[in-house]
Write a protein that holds these residues in place. Structure first.
Motif, PDB file in Angstrom:
ATOM      1  N   SER A  30      -5.571   8.584 -11.300  1.00  0.00           N
ATOM      2  CA  SER A  30      -6.772   7.805 -10.998  1.00  0.00           C
ATOM      3  C   SER A  30      -7.113   6.826 -12.122  1.00  0.00           C
ATOM      4  O   SER A  30      -8.212   6.267 -12.153  1.00  0.00           O
ATOM      5  N   GLU A  32      -7.883   7.092 -15.296  1.00  0.00           N
ATOM      6  CA  GLU A  32      -9.081   7.409 -16.080  1.00  0.00           C
ATOM      7  C   GLU A  32      -8.816   7.328 -17.576  1.00  0.00           C
ATOM      8  O   GLU A  32      -9.723   6.996 -18.356  1.00  0.00           O
ATOM      9  N   PRO A  84     -14.681   2.160  -8.117  1.00  0.00           N
ATOM     10  CA  PRO A  84     -13.413   2.887  -7.997  1.00  0.00           C
ATOM     11  C   PRO A  84     -13.427   3.759  -6.746  1.00  0.00           C
ATOM     12  O   PRO A  84     -14.492   4.137  -6.253  1.00  0.00           O
ATOM     13  N   ASP A  86     -11.993   6.681  -7.033  1.00  0.00           N
ATOM     14  CA  ASP A  86     -12.180   7.961  -7.715  1.00  0.00           C
ATOM     15  C   ASP A  86     -12.412   7.701  -9.191  1.00  0.00           C
ATOM     16  O   ASP A  86     -11.694   6.914  -9.807  1.00  0.00           O
ATOM     17  N   TYR A  90      -9.573   1.755 -12.320  1.00  0.00           N
ATOM     18  CA  TYR A  90      -8.472   1.477 -11.396  1.00  0.00           C
ATOM     19  C   TYR A  90      -7.606   0.388 -11.990  1.00  0.00           C
ATOM     20  O   TYR A  90      -8.007  -0.314 -12.936  1.00  0.00           O
ATOM     21  N   TRP A 178     -11.197   0.326   0.611  1.00  0.00           N
ATOM     22  CA  TRP A 178     -10.143   1.189   0.060  1.00  0.00           C
ATOM     23  C   TRP A 178      -9.316   1.745   1.212  1.00  0.00           C
ATOM     24  O   TRP A 178      -9.799   2.557   1.990  1.00  0.00           O
ATOM     25  N   ASP A 229      -5.687   2.800  -6.858  1.00  0.00           N
ATOM     26  CA  ASP A 229      -6.361   3.992  -7.381  1.00  0.00           C
ATOM     27  C   ASP A 229      -5.824   5.238  -6.685  1.00  0.00           C
ATOM     28  O   ASP A 229      -5.177   5.143  -5.631  1.00  0.00           O
ATOM     29  N   ASP A 230      -6.060   6.405  -7.299  1.00  0.00           N
ATOM     30  CA  ASP A 230      -5.833   7.709  -6.667  1.00  0.00           C
ATOM     31  C   ASP A 230      -4.386   7.900  -6.196  1.00  0.00           C
ATOM     32  O   ASP A 230      -4.134   8.213  -5.038  1.00  0.00           O
ATOM     33  N   LYS A 232      -1.013   9.853  -5.822  1.00  0.00           N
ATOM     34  CA  LYS A 232      -0.710  11.281  -5.772  1.00  0.00           C
ATOM     35  C   LYS A 232       0.710  11.549  -5.281  1.00  0.00           C
ATOM     36  O   LYS A 232       1.181  10.907  -4.347  1.00  0.00           O
TER      37      LYS A 232
END
Length: 370
Positions: A30, A32, A84, A86, A90, A178, A229-230, A232
């Motif tokens: 994410s 961060e 963002p 999350d 981003y 998003w 973003d995000d 996984k």
């Protein structure tokens, strides 16, 4: 691969729950963690200083974070306006440019561990067209590879991505929110790197000119620029159950920013039609929201692991929207309700028994102040 094989869902203004049982193999997925808070866009590859991510080509990805008080701030920055999906940050990349030179930018990282041969993984990320981009495009891709050397140009990578997420049109109702790109992947056993961007050349990439959008940055006036973003990569199956127990909606006032399971929300088999037993819990939500007009809600739909992965995402999204529609029918304003489906990607119990599957088929709710 076309839109019907993969999914693109709206995730605007959502706050992702930090509870996620399956381990994400994407480090800093994410965005961060960073070594230097960004001040503006990256003028050279060395200025992209995000933990675990690196620049693969001569293209220069950008970083945005709430820590910044300059042109790389969140939500207001040089490329547009966006919270963002999350957390607090981003990344941003150019995926297409309306020039003879086919400029591209890519995000690249080494996974926390190599993928295990024949194991199944759920691969996903969020992407959003920046609000100052004058063009949108129909595709974005993701590559899982065993190795990839740095390339000293800024053209499209001459390698086929593992997934090419291609929509039916360069402009859809989801454009500017998003969106979710997600797929299921069976590993060969040598993959340990992830690369994200547009791997197609300009001739293959379809685009749409959005005439009336502002574009103070000259490059944005002739480009498609997307926030990311995000990201996984998570195992689909795990032998261990989750230790966390879901919280059920209390009789009194719920806590804000806390996820609750709506225990009595039920649907017809393989359908998103609510059964009458569902109305009792939803009507409790209606009563609370009428008494607290400053509060909004987020509804999450979830399925078990049976069936097609992409279909489960769609079904869970429809079910969350059905619950939201009931609230609207009772007089709750639409702009106070946000809904999203997560399919089978966030199980409460990571087992394949019928008891576990029954727990995983659910709708969750979170109350928050906007």
């Amino acid at each position: 691969m076309n839109f019907r094989r993969f999914i693109f869902f709206i995730g605007a203004l959502m706050i992702l729950s930090p509870r996620m049982p399956a381990q994400n193999l994407t480090p800093n997925g994410s965005f961060e963690e960073y070594s230097v808070c960004p001040g503006s866009y990256s003028r050279n590859p060395a200025e992209f200083r995000v933990a675990s991510w690196r620049v693969l080509t001569a293209g220069t990805p950008d970083y945005f974070n709430t820590c910044s008080d300059g042109e790389a701030a969140v939500p207001y920055n040089w490329a547009g306006v966006s919270d963002p999906f999350d957390g607090s940050g981003y990344a941003g990349i150019y995926t297409w440019m309306h020039l003879d030179k086919e400029y591209r930018e890519y995000l690249h990282c080494k996974l926390n561990a190599p993928l295990a041969k024949d194991s199944v993984y759920l691969v996903s990320f969020r992407y959003k067209l920046s609000s100052y981009s004058k063009f949108s495009t129909d595709r974005i891709g993701l590559l899982l590879s065993d190795s990839l050397k740095r390339i000293n140009d800024d053209r499209p990578l001459k390698i086929a991505p593992t997934f090419a997420f291609v929509k039916d049109s360069a402009l859809t109702l989801e454009t500017g929110a998003w969106e979710l790109a997600a797929a299921e992947y069976r590993a060969k056993g040598t993959e340990e790197y992830l690369t994200l961007g547009n791997f197609a050349d300009n001739e293959s990439t379809h685009f749409y000119h959005i005439q009336f959008r502002p574009a103070s940055e000259p490059m944005l006036a002739r480009s498609a620029y997307y926030y990311i973003d995000d990201v996984k990569v998570v195992p689909r199956y795990s032998p261990l159950p989750s230790e966390s127990e879901p919280r059920v909606l209390p009789e009194g006032d719920p806590e804000l920013n806390t996820l609750y399971v709506l225990e009595n929300i039920q649907f017809e088999f393989n359908s998103y039609a609510l059964l009458p037993v569902s109305f009792q819990d939803l009507d409790k939500v209606v009563m609370y929201m009428r008494a607290h007009p400053e509060v909004s809600v987020r509804l999450e739909g979830h399925t078990d692991d049976l069936g097609n992965y992409e279909y489960n995402f769609r079904l869970s999204d429809w079910r969350a929207k059905s619950a939201a529609a009931h609230l609207v029918s009772k007089g709750i304003a639409e702009n106070r309700i946000f809904s999203l489906g997560y399919g089978e990607s966030k199980p409460l119990v990571e087992l394949t028994t019928e008891v576990a599957r029954e727990k995983n088929r659910r709708v969750e709710i979170e109350f928050f102040n906007r």
